[in-house]
Design an enzyme around this catalytic site. Structure first.
Site, PDB file in Angstrom:
ATOM      1  N   GLY A   1       0.808  -1.436  -0.073  1.00  0.00           N
ATOM      2  CA  GLY A   1      -0.321   0.086   0.215  1.00  0.00           C
ATOM      3  C   GLY A   1       0.668   1.234  -0.078  1.00  0.00           C
ATOM      4  CB  ALA A   2       2.916   3.561   1.738  1.00  0.00           C
ATOM      5  CG  MET A   3       8.786   1.371   1.245  1.00  0.00           C
ATOM      6  SD  MET A   3       8.741   0.087   2.543  1.00  0.00           S
ATOM      7  CE  MET A   3      10.228   0.845   3.369  1.00  0.00           C
ATOM      8  CD  GLU A   4       8.782   1.711   6.758  1.00  0.00           C
ATOM      9  OE1 GLU A   4       9.223   0.509   6.844  1.00  0.00           O
ATOM     10  OE2 GLU A   4       7.315   1.360   5.857  1.00  0.00           O
ATOM     11  CG  ASN A   5      10.970   3.798   0.332  1.00  0.00           C
ATOM     12  OD1 ASN A   5      11.868   2.952   0.841  1.00  0.00           O
ATOM     13  ND2 ASN A   5      10.732   4.234  -0.457  1.00  0.00           N
TER      14      ASN A   5
ATOM     15  CD  GLU B   1       3.934   3.671   5.048  1.00  0.00           C
ATOM     16  OE1 GLU B   1       5.065   3.641   4.916  1.00  0.00           O
ATOM     17  OE2 GLU B   1       2.977   2.866   4.946  1.00  0.00           O
TER      18      GLU B   1
ATOM     19  CD  GLU C   1       4.744  -2.102   9.297  1.00  0.00           C
ATOM     20  OE1 GLU C   1       3.667  -1.253   9.408  1.00  0.00           O
ATOM     21  OE2 GLU C   1       6.008  -2.026   8.315  1.00  0.00           O
TER      22      GLU C   1
END
Length: 972
Positions: free
Chosen positions: A343-347, A380, A402
């Site tokens: 869904g999303a990625m916290e880079n 995020e 998470e």
């Protein structure tokens, strides 16, 4: 050595690089030496397909263990200086064999921890060029004897002629080449089409959990934090972004290429490394503390990014104050991607999202979709502290990332929506219920658990990690108080900033902060002792309440198990605490609204003195505890009477708990279902979202067991009678006219869900209303070639249901129209609605065609990321259960061929295909597939699916005939 002292050679295509490039391209499935960079599907089909080397073949899973994949601990990275040159088609000329590849060069500064003659890095599906590798220490060059690649272990080893000594500083330079694949890992391709029909491609990275090694040889484990300096060389006409802010403006132009340099990051884990090369555009803002904030998207979607920008700025400002820690980067970018696996990625500093998780337009996004975006943005951005600033040491404590982010997202989203109460209440529906369901089965796992196989790393991203983690933190906050909880979290983040932590580190900080909360033994509570019971063993308790005498109740605990015959994995079977818990007990007596708290200790029953043991008694009042309740027959009768007499004695949260726990008790034969239905009789007076939503969820769970059997009709009629008062108060017109009013969020969603429930139960009145809207607004107004967002003027909350019942009631003519709209549509969320509608068809042949087209990787009909959703769409269809199971059995090789390289996608397809199992014969077929199907043994989802299927079959044996008779009699 700093980046200023480096020699850049990537602009030149050296002979050795040309040879490696030719080898890589020839080896890639679907690519040939004669590739051109014209934008055709074949030209960029760098797909990865499963083979024996990837999966271990049919009979055995010989994938490496987690221990085998671990790196030696004799070297520690300090910094990386990475340069990547991307060859994207459609912009500039380059040799055709370079199409959709990238050149890489990395200089890794390291320190030797233990004497060694080798350096081992992670590397996967990239080719290191030995002639471009060099090792230096100070001003001395050290000889590299050989470079060995270990594909199975995802490692590359540099053998050094002379021994490296403890504390020696070294600099390893590595040249390599890789593919911009469509695997959603490392640097991959995302594609889209402009409004004028021009196909476009962008390159973006996704490295969590263990795919940074696809992008660069590195020490790809969370504990190896280092500073990253990134330079991207990209075609003229594109822009590049990375974690750090750009240090040379729009880049340095040299011929057809642009060199973009980015500020060195703080110390961070490799999985947070991110780059993107595209011609996306952005809107920009700034926080009060000067953090530049940009939202990137396809140019034509830029008008839909304003809500994300406002939400992001508001949220990051709140978090800086809430955590008492400034955001450590100079900028924050968020990107909406057409193709994205999660869904999303916290880079850190460069968060990536699916388009439907970031874009917003109130014409097409319902209130629930809007809230989802607020939650994901808040999730995020919470990760920028939980996960990025402080990171778990290893994936066995992933919940520290998470679970905390899921917990915090509801706080952050409360700030975005300016409705904290709404978010706290919605937590019960979307998080707590999900956690309890996941943790009730034997195939669950503890929050902190030992990882034995590499596949378990990806499988750790599940409802236990996210939802149970957040639920336990919510219980702890309610127990110790919000201010103490916030202060402890802040201290934890400060203490472990730019470092790694384990759960024990977190609880140790809580022990320092929380010193005056009474524990189960009457002494000050030790958070470590309390919390460890909930994180190191799987499962949760159910509290049984019985009348002991006229003034005393006896409360005992046992583990809640959906199936007591199911067996846990051996490593979880004998936990330290013996599946017992110290339980903070919130309760209500009689008709008093006051909520009291005490403890039920794990090693003894609680004899609770009450003013009247004959009065109703409710456990988990306001529902902050991670447990369930059950009562003897008399206890439930008293609660039922209280609900009938005055249900508002209990808060909506408490009523939510009562209803949920009643269904859960009946599911395990602790009470009769007739007790649950008697309890639900009060619902004709109920108007609140939380109780009615959980009631509808329980009703749906029962109806799934009836499927399409003839006995389902009386059951549906009975359930409609329960919901009829609320249905008569619900109005499609009210929803359409008021859904933009955020203050009516629960009212709008409740009415919509009740209407949809009535439709699902077979109400012709409901279905006719949706069908008329479909005919009037879709069939009569949409011309050939138009997208739904161009021609359909239906209120956002109603669009999905109108499409679904249009197809369900209209058949092929409606399905053909929806297919046409789907093909023309570019808005991801609308495309989701239209694809779901195709899954509503009453014809199994149409459903089969949908799944076959979804699996066809030579077609762009369904994006790879959406294949699991297509299976879920079909599984949700009442006629789809048996069909989709047979599809799994018969088409397993096709499923593996299509998505076998994406472990998590197969893990989602398996439960979708098995959710309708109704017989032991089907379970035996499933077990046979797990044992003999190609590569099937590597997927843990089979064990979970078999257990849930067995629970379903057992339920049908125990309850089906009895309930069928009950519903028939009740509806005569």
């Amino acid at each position: 050595m700093t980046s200023q002292g480096r020699t850049r050679t990537l602009l030149n295509l050296t002979p050795i690089r040309l040879i490696v490039a030719l080898f890589l391209v020839a080896a890639a499935v679907g690519l040939s030496i004669g590739l051109t960079y014209y934008f055709t599907r074949k030209a960029f089909d760098t797909s990865e397909k499963p083979g024996k080397d990837d999966t271990g073949g049919k009979d055995k899973d010989n994938s490496p263990s987690a221990a085998e994949l671990l790196l030696p601990s004799n070297i520690k990275p300090l910094s990386y200086d990475l340069t990547i040159k991307t060859y994207l088609p459609g912009y500039v000329d380059f040799p055709p064999e370079k199409n959709l590849t990238f050149d890489g060069r990395v200089e890794i500064s390291m320190v030797v921890i233990e004497p060694t003659k080798s350096i081992v890095l992670n590397s996967k599906k990239i080719s290191v060029i030995p002639q471009e590798c060099e090792l230096v220490s100070g001003d001395k060059k050290l000889e590299i004897e050989s470079v060995k690649e270990h594909p199975r272990l995802e490692k590359v080893e540099f053998l050094i002629k002379s021994q490296l000594e403890k504390d020696q500083q070294i600099l390893l330079k590595v040249g390599y080449i890789g593919l911009i694949s469509n695997s959603f890992g490392g640097i991959y391709q995302t594609t889209y089409t402009t409004p004028d029909g021009t196909p476009k491609i962008a390159a973006v990275s996704q490295n969590e959990p263990i795919d940074a090694r696809r992008m660069v040889p590195c020490m790809d484990e969370p504990k190896y934090k280092a500073n990253w300096t990134v330079t991207v060389i990209h075609p003229k006409g594109t822009k590049a972004v990375s974690n750090g802010i750009e240090v040379n403006g729009d880049g340095e132009i040299s011929g057809d290429w642009i060199t973009s340099k980015f500020l060195t990051t703080p110390r961070m884990s490799s999985y947070l490394l991110a780059v993107m090369v595209s011609e996306f555009e952005y809107i920009e803002g700034e926080t009060k503390t000067g953090v530049r904030f940009r939202i990137w998207s396809r140019p034509e979607a830029k008008k839909m990014t304003q809500y994300a920008l406002q939400s992001g700025i508001k949220c990051i400002e709140f978090y800086e104050d809430f955590f008492d820690i400034r955001f450590p980067l100079k900028k924050q970018d968020m990107i909406a991607l057409p193709d994205f696996s999660a869904g999303a990625m916290e880079n850190w500093g460069l968060i990536t999202y699916r388009e439907n998780s970031l874009l917003y337009d109130d014409r097409f996004y319902a209130p629930m979709n809007k809230q989802r975006i607020a939650r994901i943005v808040a999730h995020e951005l919470a990760h920028q502290w939980f996960g990025d600033l402080v990171t778990m040491k290893w994936w066995d404590n992933l919940w520290l990332n998470e679970g905390f982010a899921r917990f915090t997202e509801f706080i952050g989203a409360g700030q975005i929506t300016q409705d904290d109460a709404r978010m706290r209440n919605y937590f019960l529906i979307d998080v707590l219920e999900r956690a309890l369901k996941a943790d009730s089965v034997a195939s669950s796992h503890p929050l902190s658990f030992r990882i034995d196989k590499a596949a378990e790393v990806e499988e750790a991203f599940d409802d236990i990690t996210y939802a149970k983690g957040a639920s336990v933190l919510t219980m702890l906050r309610a127990l110790i108080g919000e201010e103490k909880h916030k202060h402890a979290v802040s201290q934890y983040l400060k203490k472990f900033s730019y470092s790694n932590a384990e759960a024990t580190d977190l609880w140790a900080v809580f022990d320092e902060v929380v010193t005056d909360v009474e524990g189960p033994d009457g002494k000050p509570m030790k958070t470590t002792e309390f919390a460890s019971q909930w994180t190191t063993q799987m499962g949760f308790p159910v509290i049984s309440v019985a009348e002991f005498n006229s003034t005393t109740l006896k409360l005992t605990q046992s583990r809640y198990e959906a199936n007591k015959d199911a067996v846990e994995k051996e490593k979880y079977r004998h936990p330290k605490y013996g599946f017992k818990w110290d339980i903070p007990l919130w309760y209500q007596e009689g008709d008093k609204k006051e909520i009291k708290r005490t403890w039920l200790r794990r090693d003894e029953p609680l004899y609770l003195h009450v003013s009247d043991a004959g009065a109703p008694f409710v456990v988990n009042a306001d529902r902050y505890g991670f447990y369930r309740q059950n009562h003897d027959a008399n206890g439930w009768k008293k609660i039922i009477k209280q609900l009938k007499d005055n249900h508002e004695v209990y808060s909506p949260r408490t009523r939510n708990a009562i209803i949920s726990d009643a269904f859960a008790a009946a599911a395990t034969d602790a009470i009769e279902y007739e007790t649950v239905f008697e309890l639900l009789n009060y619902a004709e007076k109920e108007t609140e979202y939380l109780p009615l939503e959980i009631a509808m969820s329980g009703i749906s769970s029962i109806l799934k067991y009836f499927g399409t059997e003839p006995e389902a009709k009386p059951a549906q009629t009975y359930m409609m009678n329960i919901l009829k008062p609320m249905y008569e108060k619900s109005s499609i017109d009210f929803i359409a006219n008021n859904y933009r009013n955020d203050k009516l969020f629960f009212q709008i969603n409740l009415q919509k869900d009740v209407i949809d429930m009535f439709c699902a139960l077979g109400s012709q009145d409901c279905r006719k209303k949706y069908k008329k809207l479909f005919d009037d607004e879709v069939m009569n107004k949409c011309r050939d070639g138009q997208a739904a967002t161009e021609c359909v003027r239906i209120a956002a909350p109603l669009r999905s249901s109108v499409y679904c019942y249009g197809v369900k009631e209209g058949g092929d003519y409606a399905s053909d129209k929806v297919m046409e709209l789907y093909t023309a549509e570019t808005l991801a969320l609308e495309k989701d609605f239209l694809r779901l509608a195709l899954g509503c068809h009453k014809d199994v042949t149409a459903l089969k065609g949908l799944l076959l087209r979804a699996l066809d990787r030579n077609s762009s009909f369904v994006r790879m990321q959406d294949i699991p959703s297509a299976f879920n769409d079909v599984a949700a269809n009442p006629i789809g259960g048996e069909f989709i199971f047979n599809f799994l059995i018969e088409r397993w090789p096709d499923i593996i061929e299509s998505i076998g390289t994406k472990h998590t996608y197969v893990e989602k397809v398996i439960p979708a295909c098995t959710s309708g199992i109704r017989s032991q014969q089907q379970i035996d077929q499933l077990k046979n597939l797990q044992k003999n199907g190609m590569n099937a043994r590597q997927f843990g989802a089979f064990d979970k699916a078999i257990e849930r299927a067995q629970n379903r079959v057992d339920w049908i044996k125990k309850h089906f005939q009895k309930l069928a008779a009950f519903f028939k009699k009740a509806t005569l």
